[in-house]
Design a protein around this motif. Sequence first.
Motif, short mmCIF file in Angstrom:
data_model
loop_
_atom_site.label_atom_id
_atom_site.label_comp_id
_atom_site.label_asym_id
_atom_site.label_seq_id
_atom_site.Cartn_x
_atom_site.Cartn_y
_atom_site.Cartn_z
N SER A 1 0.98 -0.85 0.14
CA SER A 1 0.16 0.23 -0.17
C SER A 1 0.58 1.45 0.09
CB SER A 1 -1.22 0.23 1.65
OG SER A 1 -0.11 0.51 2.22
N LEU A 2 0.07 2.62 -0.55
CA LEU A 2 0.92 3.91 -0.13
C LEU A 2 0.16 4.90 0.02
CD1 LEU A 2 2.19 3.67 -4.19
CD2 LEU A 2 3.66 2.99 -1.83
N SER A 3 0.77 5.65 0.10
CA SER A 3 -0.24 7.01 1.05
C SER A 3 0.16 8.05 0.00
CB SER A 3 -0.64 6.92 1.76
OG SER A 3 -1.33 6.55 3.19
N VAL A 4 -0.27 8.77 -0.68
CA VAL A 4 -0.14 10.23 -1.39
C VAL A 4 -0.39 10.94 -1.24
CG1 VAL A 4 0.49 10.97 -3.22
CG2 VAL A 4 0.72 8.38 -3.68
N PRO A 5 0.03 12.56 -0.90
CA PRO A 5 -1.10 13.54 -0.10
C PRO A 5 -1.77 13.95 -1.73
CG PRO A 5 0.77 13.89 0.34
CD PRO A 5 0.74 12.49 -0.08
N VAL A 6 -2.94 14.70 -1.51
CA VAL A 6 -3.95 15.92 -2.90
C VAL A 6 -4.10 16.96 -2.13
CG1 VAL A 6 -6.04 16.26 -4.00
CG2 VAL A 6 -4.77 13.24 -3.58
N ALA A 7 -3.48 17.89 -2.96
CA ALA A 7 -3.53 19.21 -2.84
C ALA A 7 -3.86 19.68 -3.93
CB ALA A 7 -2.72 19.55 -2.32
#
Length: 138
Positions: free
Chosen positions: A99-105
């Motif tokens: 799994s990966l987590s990627v911020p969104v802005a």
Amino acid sequence: MQQAAHQLTLSTPGAGLHEFTPAVTGWVAAQGLATGLLTLFVRHTSCSLLIQENAAPAARRDLQRYFARIAPESTAYEHDDEGPDDMPAHLRAALTATSLSVPVAGGRMVLGTWQGIYLFEHRASPHRRQVALHLIGA
């Protein structure tokens, strides 16, 4: 707060790093969330997910050769139900991430200039892989 979920099906031609950043980028943009966190999860035990260099193919080739050295194909493994690449695929997946987590802005993933999202296929033969996407934000 809003949430969105999706599942991507990726077909791999065999072992290697297979970029699927454009598919994720398009899906995130279509959700209309300005700020949030994207989680990606691969639903398999013989492949993995990586954020990796997407400009220099040599970096990906070196990465593949490194994993081939530390978890080589062999008939010496006890678990070889699907052939000599079976257990090395599990070892390589255990050393990377499912799994990966990627911020969104600003409605976009906050990836670096040379970063791409890859499915790292550890099996020699073609496979269909499922990656679950979950976005939470506003």
